[in-house]
Motif scaffolding. Sequence first.
Motif, short mmCIF file in Angstrom:
data_model
loop_
_atom_site.label_atom_id
_atom_site.label_comp_id
_atom_site.label_asym_id
_atom_site.label_seq_id
_atom_site.Cartn_x
_atom_site.Cartn_y
_atom_site.Cartn_z
N GLU A 233 -5.46 23.57 23.47
CA GLU A 233 -6.80 24.16 23.55
C GLU A 233 -7.23 24.48 24.99
OE1 GLU A 233 -9.23 21.10 21.87
OE2 GLU A 233 -8.06 19.55 22.87
N ASN A 234 -6.54 23.93 25.97
CA ASN A 234 -6.92 24.21 27.35
C ASN A 234 -6.31 25.50 27.88
OD1 ASN A 234 -8.32 21.74 27.52
ND2 ASN A 234 -6.32 20.70 27.73
N THR A 235 -5.57 26.18 27.05
CA THR A 235 -4.94 27.42 27.48
C THR A 235 -5.87 28.59 27.20
OG1 THR A 235 -2.85 26.46 26.82
CG2 THR A 235 -2.88 28.84 27.21
N CYS A 236 -6.08 29.42 28.21
CA CYS A 236 -6.87 30.62 28.00
C CYS A 236 -5.93 31.74 27.58
CB CYS A 236 -7.61 31.02 29.26
SG CYS A 236 -8.35 32.67 29.11
N VAL A 237 -6.24 32.37 26.48
CA VAL A 237 -5.31 33.36 25.96
C VAL A 237 -5.22 34.59 26.88
CG1 VAL A 237 -6.97 34.56 24.46
CG2 VAL A 237 -4.56 34.48 23.84
N VAL A 238 -6.31 34.94 27.53
CA VAL A 238 -6.27 36.10 28.42
C VAL A 238 -5.38 35.79 29.63
CG1 VAL A 238 -7.61 37.76 29.74
CG2 VAL A 238 -8.63 36.66 27.75
N ASP A 239 -5.57 34.60 30.15
CA ASP A 239 -4.77 34.17 31.29
C ASP A 239 -3.28 34.16 30.91
OD1 ASP A 239 -4.52 32.89 33.96
OD2 ASP A 239 -3.75 31.23 32.74
N LEU A 240 -2.98 33.66 29.73
CA LEU A 240 -1.60 33.59 29.28
C LEU A 240 -1.01 35.00 29.15
CD1 LEU A 240 0.80 31.98 28.15
CD2 LEU A 240 -0.21 32.23 25.89
N VAL A 241 -1.74 35.88 28.50
CA VAL A 241 -1.22 37.24 28.30
C VAL A 241 -1.09 37.96 29.64
CG1 VAL A 241 -1.66 39.45 27.18
CG2 VAL A 241 -2.07 37.33 25.95
N LYS A 242 -1.97 37.66 30.56
CA LYS A 242 -1.86 38.25 31.90
C LYS A 242 -0.54 37.81 32.55
CE LYS A 242 -3.67 36.75 35.80
NZ LYS A 242 -4.65 36.26 36.77
N VAL A 243 -0.23 36.55 32.44
CA VAL A 243 1.02 36.05 33.00
C VAL A 243 2.22 36.74 32.34
CG1 VAL A 243 2.51 34.02 33.15
CG2 VAL A 243 0.10 33.84 33.73
N LEU A 244 2.11 36.94 31.03
CA LEU A 244 3.20 37.60 30.32
C LEU A 244 3.37 39.04 30.81
CD1 LEU A 244 2.46 36.31 26.72
CD2 LEU A 244 4.28 35.57 28.26
N LEU A 245 2.26 39.75 30.98
CA LEU A 245 2.37 41.13 31.42
C LEU A 245 2.84 41.22 32.87
CD1 LEU A 245 1.89 43.82 29.96
CD2 LEU A 245 1.13 41.85 28.71
N ASN A 246 2.51 40.21 33.65
CA ASN A 246 3.03 40.18 35.01
C ASN A 246 4.56 40.10 34.96
OD1 ASN A 246 2.89 40.01 37.83
ND2 ASN A 246 3.24 37.80 37.73
N PHE A 247 5.04 39.30 34.04
CA PHE A 247 6.48 39.19 33.84
C PHE A 247 7.08 40.56 33.49
CE2 PHE A 247 9.81 38.70 30.57
CZ PHE A 247 10.78 38.02 31.29
N PHE A 248 6.45 41.23 32.54
CA PHE A 248 7.02 42.50 32.09
C PHE A 248 6.97 43.58 33.17
CE2 PHE A 248 6.02 40.80 27.79
CZ PHE A 248 7.34 40.72 27.38
N ARG A 249 5.87 43.65 33.91
CA ARG A 249 5.79 44.73 34.89
C ARG A 249 6.81 44.48 35.99
NH1 ARG A 249 1.75 44.12 39.68
NH2 ARG A 249 2.05 41.92 39.98
N PRO B 19 6.23 54.80 29.62
CA PRO B 19 5.30 53.89 28.94
C PRO B 19 5.44 52.45 29.42
CG PRO B 19 6.77 54.98 27.37
CD PRO B 19 7.15 55.48 28.70
N CYS B 20 6.65 52.04 29.69
CA CYS B 20 6.86 50.65 30.09
C CYS B 20 6.54 50.47 31.57
CB CYS B 20 8.30 50.26 29.77
SG CYS B 20 8.81 48.68 30.41
N ARG B 21 7.09 51.33 32.41
CA ARG B 21 6.90 51.16 33.85
C ARG B 21 5.42 51.19 34.21
NH1 ARG B 21 9.16 55.66 35.64
NH2 ARG B 21 7.21 56.76 35.94
N ILE B 22 4.70 52.18 33.69
CA ILE B 22 3.30 52.32 34.07
C ILE B 22 2.40 51.56 33.10
CG2 ILE B 22 1.50 53.97 34.70
CD1 ILE B 22 3.61 56.01 35.26
N GLY B 23 2.78 51.55 31.81
CA GLY B 23 1.95 50.87 30.82
C GLY B 23 1.80 49.38 31.10
N THR B 24 2.90 48.72 31.47
CA THR B 24 2.79 47.28 31.75
C THR B 24 1.91 47.05 32.97
OG1 THR B 24 4.85 47.41 33.00
CG2 THR B 24 5.02 46.62 30.76
N GLN B 25 2.03 47.92 33.95
CA GLN B 25 1.23 47.77 35.16
C GLN B 25 -0.26 47.96 34.86
OE1 GLN B 25 1.95 46.82 38.21
NE2 GLN B 25 0.05 47.39 39.25
#
Lengths: 560, 165, 360
Positions: free
Chosen positions: A441-457, A466-472
């Motif tokens: 419950e201490n995990t913020c979902v936005v923060d988590l997804v941000k970290v994931l997208l940082n990984f992808f970009r 779509p991937c190169r610019i979309g992830t960014q």
Amino acid sequence: MMEVKVINKRALVLVSDDSESRRLGSQELLQALRTEIDRCGLANEVDLNTIVDVGAKNLLPLVIIYPEAVVYGPVHPADAGRIVKEHLSQGRVIEEMIVPKHQLTGRIAWLAARSGALPAAQRIVLERAGRIDPESIEDYIIYDGYQALTKALTQMTPAQVIEELTISGLQGRGGAGFPTGKKWEIVASTSGSKKYVICNADESEPGTYKDRVILESDPHSIVEAMALAAYAIGADEGFIYIRGEYQLAQQRFQKAIEQAQALGLLGEHILGTDFSFHLHIHSGAGAYVCGEETALIESIEGKRGEPRSRPPYPTTHGLWGCPTLVNNVETLANVPPILRRSGEWYKKFGTPSSPGTKVYTIFGNVNLTGVFEVPMGITLREAISIYAKGMKNGAAFKLAQTGGSSGSLIPASLQDTPLDFAATRKAGVSLGSGALLIADENTCVVDLVKVLLNFFRFESCGKCTPCRIGTQRSYEILTRITQGQAELDALDELLKLADQMVRLSNCGLGQTAAVPIRDMLKHFRTEVEAHIQLGVCPTGVCPMRVEAPAAEEMQPLASA
Amino acid sequence: MSAHTTDNGYKEMARLAIEKHGTSPDALIPILLEVNQEYGYIPVKALTEIKKHLNAPVGDRLIQEGHLFSLASFYHMLSLKARGRHIVLFCESAPCHVTGGRAVWQALQEQLSLSAGETSPDGKWSLVTTSCLGACGVGPVVVIDEDMYGNVTPERLPEILSRYE
Amino acid sequence: MITLKIDGKTVEVPENTTVLRAAEAAGITIPTLCDHPDLTPYGGCRLCVVEVKGYRLPMASCALPVSQDMEVITENPALAEARRGILELLLSDYYDQGYEDGLGGSNELLHWAEHYHIDLEQAMAKQPRYRVDSDPNPFVWVDMNKCILCTRCIRACADVQGRFVWSLAARGAHTQVVAGAGTTMLDARCESCGACVAYCPTGALNNKMSLHLGAADRKVTTTCTYCGVGCQLELNVKDDKVIRVTSNSDAAVNGMRLCVKGRYGYDFIHHPDRLTQPQVRKYLLDGTPRPPGRGEWVTVDWDTALDLTAAKLSACRDIYGSNSLGILCSAKCLNEENYLFNKFARQVIGTNNIDHCARL
Ligand SMILES: Cc1cc2nc3c(=O)[nH]c(=O)nc-3n(C[C@H](O)[C@H](O)[C@H](O)COP(=O)(O)O)c2cc1C
Ligand code: SF4
Ligand code: SF4
Ligand code: SF4
Ligand code: FES
Ligand code: FES
């Protein structure tokens, strides 16, 4: 790299212990079980634990015993002795105490649907993990090693090998779940004088390290499986593409190759037959996308790991343009046992749509992290309460991500979906690589997804728009949300970007980068909107203000 | 990091790497890994030397420094920038993040006075972020040179960092 | 041959043709950016997506080989929406500093953006990411803020010119086009042929000399005068001045290819130093002895100049013999003129000492 704990106890006993169960005597039952287990000297083999929130009110207190997943209930403290003696000690299920399947309701209903039990001593993929010296081919041979290869080369045609795999129903464990027998069939039937077998050991999906465990603990099983694959499809050369960071796995595999060569199990005229097979290691150099099979092939060819446009697929146009079979490590690890025994034997495990076992890694905010192998079809709830010993510090489970960064976010409400290919597909969840990230419950979902997208970009190869610019762009929007700088229409923008990535990307990386975004907005929209409309992060994780200038400058790439 | 950073050193390094891995296209990345390991990064001059040895077309292409540079900048284990004596790799993937990685990252940056990708002026530390290293069971994970540290907390950092000269 | 259906039309094309080329053969235009008929397919920009029966997701037609009985749809509202999305994404990384680029305010990217009614102002990046004019090459202008990473320049330089100057560096959101090992173009063995400029769909690579000269009002197709290959080129003319030379895929001899001389060596046309009338040394006219430094030039009419030349050549041949003379003729002359030179050397002067610059 550090050693890995393989969770390894013979049996697990779970006792329901919510307030209703307590009222009906679960504490006394627990105590009685503990005493009996100690008395029979099973304390080292059996784990005793509690489970809450099981639903089935009329059966409380109930006892679930794994690995058979047998449910007894309601159970009185007086029954403890019998359960321990008969079931745990002698291995006899006490039929008359079992709850009939139709009575299993609520949260444990899934147990009724499970077929095939797996005694912990009978793992398939991790059969030898931790039991043999991985640097000794003799150990491997003593434990049935190279039997499948001998059998195939001396008693089976390539077509029969493929037939057996097809019967087994084995599906690829690299993420997509493609039927392995069918893939071998396609490569075998493609004409070409030169063909290749590639084992995909790039394993860079965050949270996944099952392939490393297999390679480090039982490298010969992969050598044997690759030779079998080569025999089946008519190849004489193979590559294993091992992640660059996996130094120990590379060393052990190199040793395994040398040992197999010395014994004539690799090289020319294997076991005196006409079959020859040469195996090379190719080291990765740090690029997640190289796990994608065509990027992997490009990488072996000495290029940037940019996924090719498909079709044509590697099965017909792979390495150096030749027909190529690419399989994941875990997929291959299943092959020798199947051929040693039979496809029919294999089908006894797991669920009808996804036979066999699955190796999972579990980690995050749980008490015990590690690798475990179970039949296909266990649920998330089981995984957490049994294998991970529950949530850390008693915090509440909030969400899980299955299958690494590109996997689905699973909210608590979906944790009883069985994890097999068919059921997860139906639930819109991807099983992926078998990584189970458990967040509390201490995990913020936005923060988590941000970290994931940082990984992808960062890991995107950059080839397609779509991937190169979309992830960014998605990353930028998510960052703005965590800074309290976003408007509500940012969410529409995110969904639009997600849709573009899914539909238009050249490879799975871009396509799946959108999954966490979509899941976030599907299951946790209120939490995201709280950031935007109320200006608060409900978990208090996000800064909700601009901390550092956001503009990113292009850095010079080299210094002379 | 034993090879010499002289013109002759680069030449020798390139020769040895090519002798070991060959000149076929699938040798390119292994060659670069070898050079990277030797110097801690890939000096552009070494690329030139490698190119000289590969001046016959590799496959259907002539290999130029540009191609080698392109590879070296694509793969994260290869660096084109000189790095410090000790490389601190911080795993920034989600599994490490949810188990407390964020706090460790803050602390790391503060204690080293570095941001991602930077090298300290005295050449002691380089701070580099990485994606998952496959040790998520013990996240948050920090790797310094060859040593991997699991379950890292901000409090443990000073002691860990003090082990390096 | 393979038969397939594109937008309901039955098309027959050879095996290994891409869907994009098959559509072209059927007279159907599919928007593209990273594709160019001269270059190996790349499949990066994703503007060319089409729907193919049997595939769940849209497919990049430029990289998809045809197969028997394939059914393709090249445009519908969903595809138009997809293309709009792609163009918006590309534009969000496209920064235009607003200088006159000589391309008439358009390029392939902007063309398609307008075609799909995209609000350019809103879609374009608001900040530059790179230095404008980042390379000192005297002929090629580099402004990577306009680069959409289509890699056409990379493939042009490699496939067409065989110089391998450009490549992609880094990856993901940081991917960029660099010359050589992150050096300047010339250091990366660029021979300034301008092929990369010719193939660039956005003006990220542009002709430096033509930058501020605006758009041409007409194009004159002609043959390069420098060498014997005889490349065809297009003189872009504005106000009767050549402001740019472009190449043309349809040119039979050279296609899009030109060398640095053909593409950029046109400044002599309007150069103030260019001779437009014959000149002779003053002492030759005066019949006086040669002064130190040979003295000054005088502009004369053709007859005077030719008479003088003829007299000098005759004298040389008479005194020192035919082989004391040699003749070097020029690619800038017509075939007929070179033929006459040949006759002149062998029959009039009587020597085999004749050569031509294009024989080199
Ligand atoms: C971005 C991306 C990363 C991937 N990474 C891996 C990987 O690390 N290991 C793997 O086995 N498969 C990975 N795959 C899947 C492979 O492309 C391929 O499907 C798989 O190796 C096939 O093996 P299987 O049939 O045995 O599952 C990845 C796919 C994508 C799109
Ligand atoms: S989806 Fe991403 S990783 Fe895949 S080809 Fe496109 S840019 Fe590369
Ligand atoms: S001008 Fe010609 S040689 Fe130079 S980079 Fe462009 S295409 Fe290559
Ligand atoms: S510079 Fe031009 S041709 Fe080259 S990748 Fe960029 S947009 Fe394409
Ligand atoms: S996420 Fe950090 S090691 Fe895997
Ligand atoms: S034109 Fe087909 S992807 Fe760019």
